[in-house]
Design a protein around this motif. Structure first.
Motif, PDB file in Angstrom:
ATOM      1  N   LEU A  94     -94.531  21.789  50.107  1.00 36.74           N
ATOM      2  CA  LEU A  94     -95.466  21.779  51.247  1.00 36.74           C
ATOM      3  C   LEU A  94     -94.980  20.833  52.347  1.00 36.74           C
ATOM      4  O   LEU A  94     -95.314  21.021  53.519  1.00 36.74           O
ATOM      5  N   ILE A 149     -92.137  23.177  54.053  1.00 36.90           N
ATOM      6  CA  ILE A 149     -92.513  24.456  54.677  1.00 36.90           C
ATOM      7  C   ILE A 149     -93.854  24.279  55.392  1.00 36.90           C
ATOM      8  O   ILE A 149     -94.896  24.153  54.754  1.00 36.90           O
ATOM      9  N   SER A 160     -96.119  26.099  56.840  1.00 41.80           N
ATOM     10  CA  SER A 160     -96.781  27.390  57.073  1.00 41.80           C
ATOM     11  C   SER A 160     -97.823  27.562  55.975  1.00 41.80           C
ATOM     12  O   SER A 160     -97.602  27.124  54.839  1.00 41.80           O
ATOM     13  N   PRO A 161     -98.960  28.212  56.294  1.00 42.45           N
ATOM     14  CA  PRO A 161     -99.970  28.396  55.238  1.00 42.45           C
ATOM     15  C   PRO A 161     -99.460  29.282  54.100  1.00 42.45           C
ATOM     16  O   PRO A 161     -98.606  30.145  54.309  1.00 42.45           O
ATOM     17  N   VAL A 162    -100.010  29.039  52.914  1.00 41.21           N
ATOM     18  CA  VAL A 162     -99.670  29.872  51.747  1.00 41.21           C
ATOM     19  C   VAL A 162    -100.312  31.244  51.942  1.00 41.21           C
ATOM     20  O   VAL A 162    -101.491  31.347  52.274  1.00 41.21           O
ATOM     21  N   GLU A 163     -99.496  32.304  51.733  1.00 45.88           N
ATOM     22  CA  GLU A 163    -100.058  33.661  51.881  1.00 45.88           C
ATOM     23  C   GLU A 163    -100.460  34.220  50.524  1.00 45.88           C
ATOM     24  O   GLU A 163    -101.542  34.771  50.362  1.00 45.88           O
ATOM     25  N   LYS A 191     -95.569  32.618  48.251  1.00 45.14           N
ATOM     26  CA  LYS A 191     -95.102  33.271  49.482  1.00 45.14           C
ATOM     27  C   LYS A 191     -95.888  32.664  50.636  1.00 45.14           C
ATOM     28  O   LYS A 191     -97.118  32.572  50.574  1.00 45.14           O
ATOM     29  N   PHE A 192     -95.171  32.214  51.662  1.00 49.57           N
ATOM     30  CA  PHE A 192     -95.818  31.591  52.820  1.00 49.57           C
ATOM     31  C   PHE A 192     -95.935  32.601  53.961  1.00 49.57           C
ATOM     32  O   PHE A 192     -95.173  33.571  54.033  1.00 49.57           O
ATOM     33  N   GLU A 193     -96.877  32.332  54.870  1.00 53.87           N
ATOM     34  CA  GLU A 193     -97.121  33.277  55.970  1.00 53.87           C
ATOM     35  C   GLU A 193     -95.893  33.479  56.848  1.00 53.87           C
ATOM     36  O   GLU A 193     -95.724  34.525  57.453  1.00 53.87           O
ATOM     37  N   SER A 227     -91.302  32.451  54.110  1.00 54.95           N
ATOM     38  CA  SER A 227     -90.580  31.613  53.146  1.00 54.95           C
ATOM     39  C   SER A 227     -91.128  31.834  51.733  1.00 54.95           C
ATOM     40  O   SER A 227     -92.306  32.149  51.559  1.00 54.95           O
TER      41      SER A 227
END
Ligand code: NAD
Length: 329
Positions: free
Chosen positions: A172, A175, A177-180, A202-204, A207
């Motif tokens: 975190l 990366i 970006s929010p977690v998707e 998987k991130f939004e 990544s």
């Protein structure tokens, strides 16, 4: 003379004794003493460190402005609540609490009392990671392995909250970006809880992080591999080694390159691969983490891992654990 922070440790078991020992040596800290609900252990450690053992949390709180809380995770909320309500800063070992609700409660309480919460995600202070601070790390793919031989310590929480949460916090921090989506599986081997877990996050922004954690292993392993455009980084947190592979454009073959033509990048230009092994300073991560805390209490630095970061890591860890439980037979 610069100001010193009067500080104490609550819980001097396996890890807490190291907190106490470091705090006796940090320049801006005045280590006042400790409290442990196991009076025999408290006496033994206070004798060893030549410090005072207090007979209750309240009597320790009367004498300090900051605490290190190194008690078992299920007690973090109640112990930290007591300290914060008395207006004392808290360093809470990881994971911050057992539930996200408890973490949110402590964060709000700390805000109300203008108190610092720092959380013990120690890998952020690992010298092998700090050696890479000049790189802009924004991985597209992360692969992490964290393995440890079985011990009964830490088994009051599942492996995701004990070991994997270190890597979740690191991921975190890399990366933004929010977690998707989260995919996760795990098994129980030695306890009634999950001892081996694998999660794919998987991130939004696209990544991906793939994490494997086990507390049933022969040898200890703590390795991360990170890949991004033209950069591959590996960190061995235990051995204290970082390695960097960079693909860079070049008009002619550079003898320093470990691999050259016919590599062609996505932009159609020639690439060569260069290898670096950054110098890793031999520093103690726990001492560095506690120095950061003391400096945060003195208003000189920000905590590297604050209550919010601790809560974010816990939130993802609990989501991973819930996914594992859905699938566990
Ligand atoms: P431990 O069981 O060895 O020690 C805990 C100590 O706290 C014991 O001495 C116990 O008597 C005492 N204690 C229990 N409840 C108490 C209370 N209410 N008030 C005062 N003392 C109390 O545990 P440990 O392995 O040292 O772990 C402690 C914490 O540190 C846990 O949250 C764990 O997750 C964390 N930890 C973090 C790392 C890391 O890498 N950052 C490593 C190990 C443990």
């Amino acid at each position: 003379m610069s100001k010193q922070v009067n500080i104490g440790v609550i819980g001097v078991g396996h890890l807490g004794v190291h907190h106490a020992s470091h705090l006796t040596k940090i320049k801006n800290a005045n280590f006042v003493g400790l409290f442990d609900s196991n009076t025999q252990r408290a006496e033994e450690i206070s004798k060893k460190l030549n410090t005072k053992s207090f007979d209750s949390i309240d009597s320790l709180l009367d004498n300090v402005e900051a605490l290190s809380i190194v008690t078992p995770t299920p007690t973090h909320r109640s112990v930290a609540e007591k300290c914060i309500k008395r207006g004392k800063h808290v360093f809470i070992e990881k994971p911050i609490t057992s539930s996200v609700d408890d973490a949110e409660y402590l964060i709000e309480l700390a805000k109300k009392h203008s108190i610092i919460i720092q959380v013990g995600h120690i890998e952020r202070f690992n010298p092998a990671l700090l050696a890479l601070s000049n790189l802009e790390i924004e991985p597209k793919y992360i692969e992490v392995h964290r393995m440890a031989p079985f011990t009964s310590r830490g088994t009051d929480v599942p492996v995701v909250l004990d070991l994997m949460i270190h890597d979740i916090d690191l991921i975190l921090s890399f990366i933004s970006s929010p977690v998707e989506e989260i995919y996760a599986n795990g098994v129980s081997i030695m306890t009634n809880s999950v001892d081996i877990a694998n999660a794919r996050i998987k991130f939004e922004n696209g990544s991906i992080a793939n994490i494997t954690s086990s507390r049933v292993a022969k040898d200890r392993v703590r390795k991360i591999k990170m890949f991004q455009q033209d950069l591959y980084v590996t960190i061995d947190f235990l051995a204290g080694i970082s390695e960097v592979y960079k693909a860079m454009g070049a008009t002619q073959n550079d003898p320093q390159a470990i691999m050259s033509a016919p590599l062609v990048g996505a932009d159609g230009k020639h690439r060569q691969i260069f290898y670096e092994k950054p110098t890793v300073k031999k520093t103690d991560a726990l001492k560095a983490e506690l120095k950061n805390y003391i400096n945060a209490v003195l208003g000189k630095e920000k905590p590297m891992v604050d209550g919010f970061a601790g809560k974010q890591a816990l939130d993802v860890a609990i989501k991973i654990h819930d996914k594992i439980l859905e699938d566990l037979r």
